[in-house]
Design a protein around this motif. Sequence first.
Motif, mmCIF file in Angstrom:
data_model
loop_
_atom_site.group_PDB
_atom_site.id
_atom_site.type_symbol
_atom_site.label_atom_id
_atom_site.label_comp_id
_atom_site.label_asym_id
_atom_site.label_seq_id
_atom_site.Cartn_x
_atom_site.Cartn_y
_atom_site.Cartn_z
ATOM 1 N N GLU A 277 44.853 96.538 16.542
ATOM 2 C CA GLU A 277 44.737 96.078 17.925
ATOM 3 C C GLU A 277 43.705 96.897 18.689
ATOM 4 O O GLU A 277 42.847 96.344 19.391
ATOM 5 C CB GLU A 277 46.095 96.185 18.621
ATOM 6 N N GLU A 278 43.782 98.209 18.536
ATOM 7 C CA GLU A 278 42.821 99.075 19.245
ATOM 8 C C GLU A 278 41.405 98.877 18.719
ATOM 9 O O GLU A 278 40.445 98.879 19.488
ATOM 10 C CB GLU A 278 43.245 100.527 19.081
ATOM 11 N N LEU A 279 41.269 98.647 17.425
ATOM 12 C CA LEU A 279 39.951 98.508 16.817
ATOM 13 C C LEU A 279 39.318 97.170 17.163
ATOM 14 O O LEU A 279 38.120 97.098 17.482
ATOM 15 C CB LEU A 279 40.071 98.657 15.305
ATOM 16 N N LEU A 280 40.097 96.083 17.129
ATOM 17 C CA LEU A 280 39.559 94.734 17.350
ATOM 18 C C LEU A 280 39.710 94.261 18.782
ATOM 19 O O LEU A 280 39.219 93.179 19.121
ATOM 20 C CB LEU A 280 40.256 93.745 16.414
ATOM 21 N N GLY A 281 40.362 95.028 19.647
ATOM 22 C CA GLY A 281 40.535 94.607 21.034
ATOM 23 C C GLY A 281 41.469 93.422 21.180
ATOM 24 O O GLY A 281 41.208 92.529 21.998
ATOM 25 N N ILE A 282 42.534 93.392 20.404
ATOM 26 C CA ILE A 282 43.482 92.285 20.452
ATOM 27 C C ILE A 282 44.871 92.840 20.737
ATOM 28 O O ILE A 282 45.047 94.033 20.935
ATOM 29 C CB ILE A 282 43.482 91.500 19.127
ATOM 30 N N GLY A 283 45.863 91.973 20.729
ATOM 31 C CA GLY A 283 47.245 92.382 20.871
ATOM 32 C C GLY A 283 47.877 91.791 22.115
ATOM 33 O O GLY A 283 47.182 91.369 23.048
ATOM 34 N N PRO A 284 49.200 91.698 22.070
ATOM 35 C CA PRO A 284 50.114 92.214 21.042
ATOM 36 C C PRO A 284 50.166 91.313 19.817
ATOM 37 O O PRO A 284 49.742 90.173 19.849
ATOM 38 C CB PRO A 284 51.464 92.237 21.761
ATOM 39 N N ILE A 285 50.723 91.891 18.738
ATOM 40 C CA ILE A 285 50.910 91.160 17.488
ATOM 41 C C ILE A 285 52.402 91.124 17.185
ATOM 42 O O ILE A 285 53.093 92.147 17.284
ATOM 43 C CB ILE A 285 50.146 91.829 16.326
ATOM 44 N N ARG A 286 52.869 89.953 16.817
ATOM 45 C CA ARG A 286 54.283 89.800 16.462
ATOM 46 C C ARG A 286 54.392 89.099 15.116
ATOM 47 O O ARG A 286 53.574 88.240 14.785
ATOM 48 C CB ARG A 286 55.030 88.993 17.528
ATOM 49 N N LEU A 287 55.409 89.467 14.381
ATOM 50 C CA LEU A 287 55.679 88.856 13.084
ATOM 51 C C LEU A 287 57.025 88.155 13.138
ATOM 52 O O LEU A 287 58.044 88.762 13.499
ATOM 53 C CB LEU A 287 55.683 89.919 11.977
ATOM 54 N N TYR A 288 57.003 86.868 12.811
ATOM 55 C CA TYR A 288 58.233 86.077 12.744
ATOM 56 C C TYR A 288 58.450 85.681 11.285
ATOM 57 O O TYR A 288 57.531 85.206 10.623
ATOM 58 C CB TYR A 288 58.110 84.815 13.598
ATOM 59 N N LEU A 289 59.689 85.871 10.814
ATOM 60 C CA LEU A 289 60.022 85.524 9.444
ATOM 61 C C LEU A 289 61.011 84.370 9.421
ATOM 62 O O LEU A 289 61.827 84.197 10.324
ATOM 63 C CB LEU A 289 60.597 86.725 8.704
ATOM 64 N N HIS A 290 60.913 83.570 8.365
ATOM 65 C CA HIS A 290 61.740 82.375 8.223
ATOM 66 C C HIS A 290 62.864 82.647 7.230
ATOM 67 O O HIS A 290 62.729 83.452 6.307
ATOM 68 C CB HIS A 290 60.898 81.201 7.725
ATOM 69 N N ASP A 291 63.951 81.928 7.444
ATOM 70 C CA ASP A 291 65.065 81.990 6.521
ATOM 71 C C ASP A 291 65.723 80.626 6.474
ATOM 72 O O ASP A 291 65.730 79.883 7.473
ATOM 73 C CB ASP A 291 66.065 83.059 6.943
ATOM 74 N N LYS A 292 66.285 80.289 5.322
ATOM 75 C CA LYS A 292 66.850 78.959 5.150
ATOM 76 C C LYS A 292 68.034 78.698 6.066
ATOM 77 O O LYS A 292 68.367 77.544 6.350
ATOM 78 C CB LYS A 292 67.282 78.769 3.701
ATOM 79 N N GLN A 293 68.708 79.748 6.557
ATOM 80 C CA GLN A 293 69.858 79.549 7.420
ATOM 81 C C GLN A 293 69.492 79.550 8.898
ATOM 82 O O GLN A 293 70.350 79.341 9.749
ATOM 83 C CB GLN A 293 70.910 80.630 7.164
ATOM 84 N N ALA A 294 68.233 79.802 9.207
ATOM 85 C CA ALA A 294 67.796 79.863 10.603
ATOM 86 C C ALA A 294 67.062 78.583 10.968
ATOM 87 O O ALA A 294 66.268 78.067 10.193
ATOM 88 C CB ALA A 294 66.887 81.071 10.822
ATOM 89 N N GLU A 296 65.008 78.350 13.589
ATOM 90 C CA GLU A 296 63.695 78.741 14.079
ATOM 91 C C GLU A 296 63.327 80.112 13.532
ATOM 92 O O GLU A 296 64.210 80.904 13.191
ATOM 93 C CB GLU A 296 63.669 78.780 15.611
ATOM 94 N N PRO A 297 62.024 80.403 13.444
ATOM 95 C CA PRO A 297 61.622 81.750 13.019
ATOM 96 C C PRO A 297 62.139 82.801 13.997
ATOM 97 O O PRO A 297 62.238 82.570 15.204
ATOM 98 C CB PRO A 297 60.099 81.685 13.021
ATOM 99 N N VAL A 298 62.500 83.958 13.461
ATOM 100 C CA VAL A 298 63.044 85.044 14.274
ATOM 101 C C VAL A 298 62.085 86.220 14.215
ATOM 102 O O VAL A 298 61.535 86.540 13.156
ATOM 103 C CB VAL A 298 64.443 85.449 13.775
ATOM 104 N N GLU A 299 61.907 86.836 15.361
ATOM 105 C CA GLU A 299 60.984 87.975 15.442
ATOM 106 C C GLU A 299 61.461 89.102 14.554
ATOM 107 O O GLU A 299 62.625 89.508 14.589
ATOM 108 C CB GLU A 299 60.884 88.440 16.894
ATOM 109 N N ALA A 300 60.520 89.632 13.744
ATOM 110 C CA ALA A 300 60.845 90.728 12.844
ATOM 111 C C ALA A 300 60.240 92.045 13.320
ATOM 112 O O ALA A 300 60.870 93.090 13.212
ATOM 113 C CB ALA A 300 60.364 90.423 11.436
#
Length: 611
Positions: A277-294, A296-300
């Motif tokens: 983020e600091e190097l490319l001038g971007i952010g925030p970054i979030r990762l959402y993972l999927h599961d067969k019982q969910a 919608e994707p949930v933030e990880a």
Amino acid sequence: MKSRNPLVNRVALVVAAIVLTAVVSMTTTLAVSSSIEGNATAINQAGALRMGAFQLLTAASSQELTTSLLESHERKLEQTTLTRSIPTDGDHPLRQQYQRVQAHWQDTLRPELENHPVGVTPALEIATEQHVGKVDALVSMLEQRTEARIDLLHVIQIISLVFSILIALALFLDLRSRVLRPLRKLVRIATAVGEKDFSLKANLGGTDELSRLGLAFDQMTSELALSYHELESEARAKTAELERSHQALQIIHSASRTLFSNHDLCAGAVPMLQELEELLGIGPIRLYLHDKQASEPVEAITTSTPERPFYCRDHHCNACLVTPEVYDELPNDDNDGRRLLLPIRTPGLLLGTLEVWYPVEKGLSETARHLLGTLSDQLATAIFLEKQITEEQQLTLAEERAVIARELHDSLAQSLSYLKMQVARLRRLNITGEHQQTHDAILEELSTGLNSAYRQLRELLTTFRLKLDTPDLYTALRQTVDEFSGRLGQQVGLEYNLPENTLSPNEEIHILQIVREALANAVKHADATEVKVEVLFESPGVEVRILDNGKGLPGDEQPLQHYGLIIIQDRARTLGGKVSVANRDDGGVEVSMGFIPKSRHMILTQETNAG
């Protein structure tokens, strides 16, 4: 817009002037030469008239004058070679002189010759002399006229020569000022441009072709200077971008080893993402993972948040926490931000989504997009491998427990059954005497211990079989709840919100066994109509509660020596937690246990609510 004085027109005008001068010179020369053509013959003929007059006088003196001589002289006076040189204009002096010569011949000299006596009279001599004088005057005028025409021809040639020289000089000066000098300037400009110097300008005034070419050169150098400056800026930007890409690749390469060696996704990925983020001038970054019982994707993981995420297991870590003021300045839907979604996938399997926010005014370069694509591939590989390792470990553990369960069933269970049969045989002995009471107490205690051990063994075997047949803790708890609902005759409630793989397989076994033991006690001893199981994630720990509305504990005290409670406490100590058994205010008993998971698993993907 066409030029009013183009260079080509000027050169054409000069050439036309030179050609015109030559044409005029040649035309006038031709006209003059034509006008004096035959004048020499006419002069000779006029001179011959003088000689003829004297010959007539001589013939008259010797009595040899004849009419044929007179006619011959008159024909000479009127011959074509002479009259052609005489102008036809009656007012011309030469024409008037010629007419006087003819008139003197006709009126004076010829009559005198035809009527003269023998010998030469003074009158005939005077007439002859007058006639010769007039002929001399005619010859003189012819000579003057011819010389004048020749002088005129000389003047015309001189004027043509001077005019041609002036035209050539003017052309040379014009070419030097309007062609040579501009060309030298343009050559200097071209040489300077070749040396990357775009400061020289032609500044040529005028509207001819070279002036327009100079203007084009000036515009070209200005545009080249601008283009060169833009290219230099782009080259610097590309160089900086390549350096950032190189640094980003180094970060990703270094972080990839951390991801594969560190089993905590948050601890392994967040520092790396924050560096990107600091190097490319971007952010925030979030990762959402999927599961067969969910659904919608949930933030990880997230790199910036004003509040601690629910899935955080280390409350001493503040890597992702920022102040509300800083968070409000980050790109988002309400703050001129745009979002890039990158899939976290392996062939045939979507694992999650990487969400990258970046400012609208800055945008996101193609290089940055490729780097983020590489990052998503790295994350997908790490997550997939960890999932695969976890599944293999769980399968191996399940197989080992199945073997242990068979061994327990074939050895320990048979031994406990044998001991129970021996205790039953001792009871049938009906020992009497003073040791009967002691004997009965020992048999009762031995029978109670064997029954409890046998029940615990059955529960343990049931737990092993559940873990062998079910993929996760929630499913095993659901089956357990359904089992005890049948025993109780009432539905047992279940509330569960642990993120997937929060617990290790050993921790799951202990929790499942604690829940089964507590449910067994509630069904057997509480006389309850409502029983509820809660397995909740209260960051950073896990809380397990079994509640009922039964008769509660006698005297509000927990049975310290109860076998089931002892087993629960032993399992809680193994997990690093503590068990509490107490009466509830509104009736019944609450068995609670809390602990902080020591799971080495990195994948925290979803939150499942069940009840």
